[in-house]
Design a protein around this motif. Structure first.
Motif, short mmCIF file in Angstrom:
data_model
loop_
_atom_site.label_atom_id
_atom_site.label_comp_id
_atom_site.label_asym_id
_atom_site.label_seq_id
_atom_site.Cartn_x
_atom_site.Cartn_y
_atom_site.Cartn_z
N TRP A 77 -93.00 28.54 11.91
CA TRP A 77 -92.86 27.28 11.18
C TRP A 77 -91.89 26.36 11.92
O TRP A 77 -90.87 26.81 12.44
CB TRP A 77 -92.30 27.51 9.78
N SER A 78 -92.19 25.08 11.93
CA SER A 78 -91.29 24.07 12.48
C SER A 78 -90.55 23.39 11.34
O SER A 78 -91.17 23.00 10.34
CB SER A 78 -92.08 23.02 13.27
N MET A 79 -89.24 23.24 11.49
CA MET A 79 -88.41 22.63 10.46
C MET A 79 -88.01 21.21 10.88
O MET A 79 -87.96 20.89 12.08
CB MET A 79 -87.17 23.47 10.21
N PRO A 80 -87.71 20.33 9.92
CA PRO A 80 -87.32 18.96 10.26
C PRO A 80 -86.11 18.89 11.19
O PRO A 80 -86.01 17.96 12.01
CB PRO A 80 -87.00 18.34 8.90
N SER A 81 -85.19 19.84 11.08
CA SER A 81 -83.98 19.85 11.91
C SER A 81 -84.26 20.23 13.35
O SER A 81 -83.39 20.09 14.21
CB SER A 81 -82.97 20.83 11.32
N GLY A 82 -85.46 20.74 13.61
CA GLY A 82 -85.79 21.25 14.93
C GLY A 82 -85.73 22.76 15.02
O GLY A 82 -86.17 23.35 16.02
N ALA A 83 -85.19 23.40 14.00
CA ALA A 83 -85.16 24.87 13.98
C ALA A 83 -86.58 25.42 13.89
O ALA A 83 -87.49 24.78 13.34
CB ALA A 83 -84.34 25.36 12.79
N MET A 84 -86.76 26.62 14.44
CA MET A 84 -88.05 27.31 14.36
C MET A 84 -87.87 28.58 13.55
O MET A 84 -86.83 29.24 13.64
CB MET A 84 -88.58 27.63 15.76
N VAL A 85 -88.90 28.93 12.77
CA VAL A 85 -88.86 30.11 11.91
C VAL A 85 -90.03 31.02 12.24
O VAL A 85 -91.18 30.56 12.28
CB VAL A 85 -88.92 29.71 10.41
N GLN A 86 -89.74 32.29 12.47
CA GLN A 86 -90.77 33.29 12.75
C GLN A 86 -90.84 34.24 11.56
O GLN A 86 -89.80 34.74 11.10
CB GLN A 86 -90.42 34.06 14.01
N THR A 87 -92.04 34.51 11.04
CA THR A 87 -92.17 35.41 9.90
C THR A 87 -93.23 36.48 10.14
O THR A 87 -94.21 36.26 10.86
CB THR A 87 -92.52 34.65 8.60
N HIS A 88 -93.01 37.62 9.51
CA HIS A 88 -93.99 38.72 9.55
C HIS A 88 -94.03 39.35 8.17
O HIS A 88 -93.02 39.85 7.66
CB HIS A 88 -93.57 39.77 10.58
N GLU A 89 -95.20 39.32 7.55
CA GLU A 89 -95.41 39.92 6.24
C GLU A 89 -96.59 40.89 6.30
O GLU A 89 -97.59 40.62 6.97
CB GLU A 89 -95.70 38.85 5.17
N SER A 90 -96.46 42.02 5.61
CA SER A 90 -97.54 43.00 5.62
C SER A 90 -97.43 43.93 4.42
O SER A 90 -96.35 44.12 3.85
CB SER A 90 -97.52 43.82 6.91
N PHE A 91 -98.57 44.51 4.04
CA PHE A 91 -98.64 45.54 3.01
C PHE A 91 -98.68 46.95 3.60
O PHE A 91 -98.71 47.93 2.84
CB PHE A 91 -99.91 45.37 2.18
N THR A 92 -98.70 47.08 4.93
CA THR A 92 -99.07 48.37 5.52
C THR A 92 -97.97 49.04 6.36
O THR A 92 -98.23 50.04 7.01
CB THR A 92 -100.31 48.18 6.41
N HIS A 93 -96.77 48.50 6.33
CA HIS A 93 -95.70 49.00 7.20
C HIS A 93 -94.71 49.84 6.39
O HIS A 93 -93.87 49.31 5.66
CB HIS A 93 -94.96 47.85 7.88
N GLY A 94 -94.81 51.15 6.53
CA GLY A 94 -93.99 52.03 5.73
C GLY A 94 -92.57 52.24 6.23
O GLY A 94 -91.72 52.72 5.48
N PHE A 95 -92.32 51.92 7.48
CA PHE A 95 -91.03 52.29 8.06
C PHE A 95 -90.32 51.14 8.77
O PHE A 95 -89.31 51.34 9.43
CB PHE A 95 -91.25 53.44 9.06
N ALA A 96 -90.81 49.92 8.61
CA ALA A 96 -90.27 48.78 9.36
C ALA A 96 -88.95 48.27 8.80
O ALA A 96 -88.13 47.73 9.53
CB ALA A 96 -91.29 47.64 9.37
N GLY A 97 -88.72 48.44 7.50
CA GLY A 97 -87.55 47.83 6.89
C GLY A 97 -87.75 46.32 6.78
O GLY A 97 -88.66 45.75 7.40
N THR A 98 -86.93 45.68 5.97
CA THR A 98 -87.05 44.23 5.82
C THR A 98 -85.74 43.57 6.22
O THR A 98 -84.70 44.21 6.31
CB THR A 98 -87.37 43.84 4.37
N GLY A 99 -85.81 42.28 6.44
CA GLY A 99 -84.58 41.58 6.78
C GLY A 99 -84.81 40.12 7.07
O GLY A 99 -85.95 39.63 7.08
N ILE A 100 -83.70 39.42 7.29
CA ILE A 100 -83.74 38.00 7.63
C ILE A 100 -82.58 37.72 8.59
O ILE A 100 -81.50 38.32 8.45
CB ILE A 100 -83.66 37.14 6.35
N GLU A 101 -82.84 36.88 9.56
CA GLU A 101 -81.83 36.54 10.56
C GLU A 101 -81.75 35.02 10.73
O GLU A 101 -82.77 34.33 10.61
CB GLU A 101 -82.19 37.14 11.93
N PHE A 102 -80.55 34.54 11.01
CA PHE A 102 -80.35 33.13 11.34
C PHE A 102 -79.49 33.06 12.59
O PHE A 102 -78.44 33.72 12.67
CB PHE A 102 -79.68 32.40 10.18
#
Length: 333
Positions: free
Chosen positions: A217-242
């Motif tokens: 995703w492109s943000m108005p400030s110029g920042a870029m956002v990368q996302t990954h969503e899934s129903f099938t990943h049993g061991f990936a863990g979740t998180g968010i970074e800035f």
């Protein structure tokens, strides 16, 4: 303050009923289910006086002040519109509706009726996310350059059903999880994505709907956002970074309904843990909703927040289907 539940759901029994009853003077009068047997059992198990199958009858009860809607996605719009017309305050599960137009209609109708309308985006109520927002707002990492959300999980067996095989009911990982991540990014950065590119597919669970998606995703400030969503990943863990000009925030296992996880701040002085309050997410959300009904403040996520998270999810799906960048349409908001 008296509530009615529209939907005899697991999220209601697991989280929301307790959160409603944690508010001073609040209780639940009735629950609606299309299956009377299921509704009756649900009511008995949760100490609710009445189970109904008729929405009009539930809404005709003048002692009911507010409703919580947790039915399948395609039912949200007609049920919310009926509740609003009856003068009830509404807390609705995400996504608000199947289409952006329906979500906009719901929010505008609530404004015209003068009732509180909120979206149950629970993550912004977590102590972890409140701490992250404060770090960013206070300038601890400088100007934000990028963000990354990884929200790939193994969808539990008892939650599958329509989520993995019924597009007409709003199934698929995009309406189920991307809306959470859209709301989280908007909450932390206080800005709305401009456009998105995406790739979606099935990786072992989806039956006619996508079960995995990645997007940028492109943000108005110029920042870029990368996302990954899934129903099938049993061991990936979740998180968010800035990641910013002065430092980075790494949060792990915080994309959850529970007050858990860990946060690290890394900057020129090194790496340090970030403490946060481990309060109940839903208690906070229902507290803010209750206060809003009483004329004090706003819900943690209002109807416009619901519209905007839905708009981003729709753009992600359209981008994945078209293979092209899609500008996010916020329906005039």
């Amino acid at each position: 303050m008296r509530w009615a539940l529209i939907g005899a759901s697991r999220i209601a029994s697991g989280y929301v009923i307790d959160a409603i009853r944690a508010q001073e003077g609040a209780d639940i009068q009735s629950v609606l289910s299309t299956d009377l047997g299921r509704g009756t059992s649900f009511a008995k198990n949760n100490g609710i006086p009445e189970a109904l199958t008729d929405l009009d009858m539930l809404l005709a009860d003048d002692t009911v002040d507010a409703v919580y809607i947790s039915t399948t996605n395609e039912k949200h719009h007609p049920q919310a519109m009926a509740a609003i017309a009856a003068g009830k305050h509404v807390l609705c599960e995400k996504p608000l509706a199947m289409t952006l137009e329906d979500a906009v209609e719901m929010v505008r109708a609530a404004r015209e009726k003068g009732v509180v309308f909120a979206t149950n985006h629970h993550l912004r109520n977590a102590g972890s996310h409140l701490a992250i927002r404060e770090l960013i707002a206070s300038g601890r990492i400088g100007k934000v350059l990028s963000a990354r959300v990884f929200h790939a999980v193994n969808l539990p067996e008892h939650l599958r059903g329509w989520r993995i095989n019924d597009a007409a009911a709003g199934g698929g990982v995009i309406p189920d999880i991307v809306v959470h991540d859209a709301d989280s990014i908007r909450f932390h950065l206080s800005e709305d994505p401009v456009d998105v590119v995406a790739k979606a597919g099935t990786s072992g669970m989806g039956e006619g709907v996508e079960d995995s998606v990645m997007s940028v995703w492109s943000m108005p400030s110029g920042a870029m956002v990368q996302t990954h969503e899934s129903f099938t990943h049993g061991f990936a863990g979740t998180g968010i970074e800035f990641h910013g000009t002065e430092g980075s925030i790494f949060a792990r296992n915080v994309m959850t309904q529970e007050p858990v996880g860990e946060i690290r701040l890394v900057d020129q002085s090194g790496e340090s843990p970030v403490t946060f309050q481990a309060h109940n997410l839903y208690h906070r959300a229902l507290g803010l909703f209750t206060n809003a009904v009483r004329g004090n403040g706003s819900p943690s996520a209002d109807g416009v927040d619901g519209i905007k998270s839905l708009a981003v999810a729709h753009a992600v799906r359209q981008a994945a289907q078209s293979g092209s960048a899609v500008r996010v349409d916020y329906g005039g908001f």
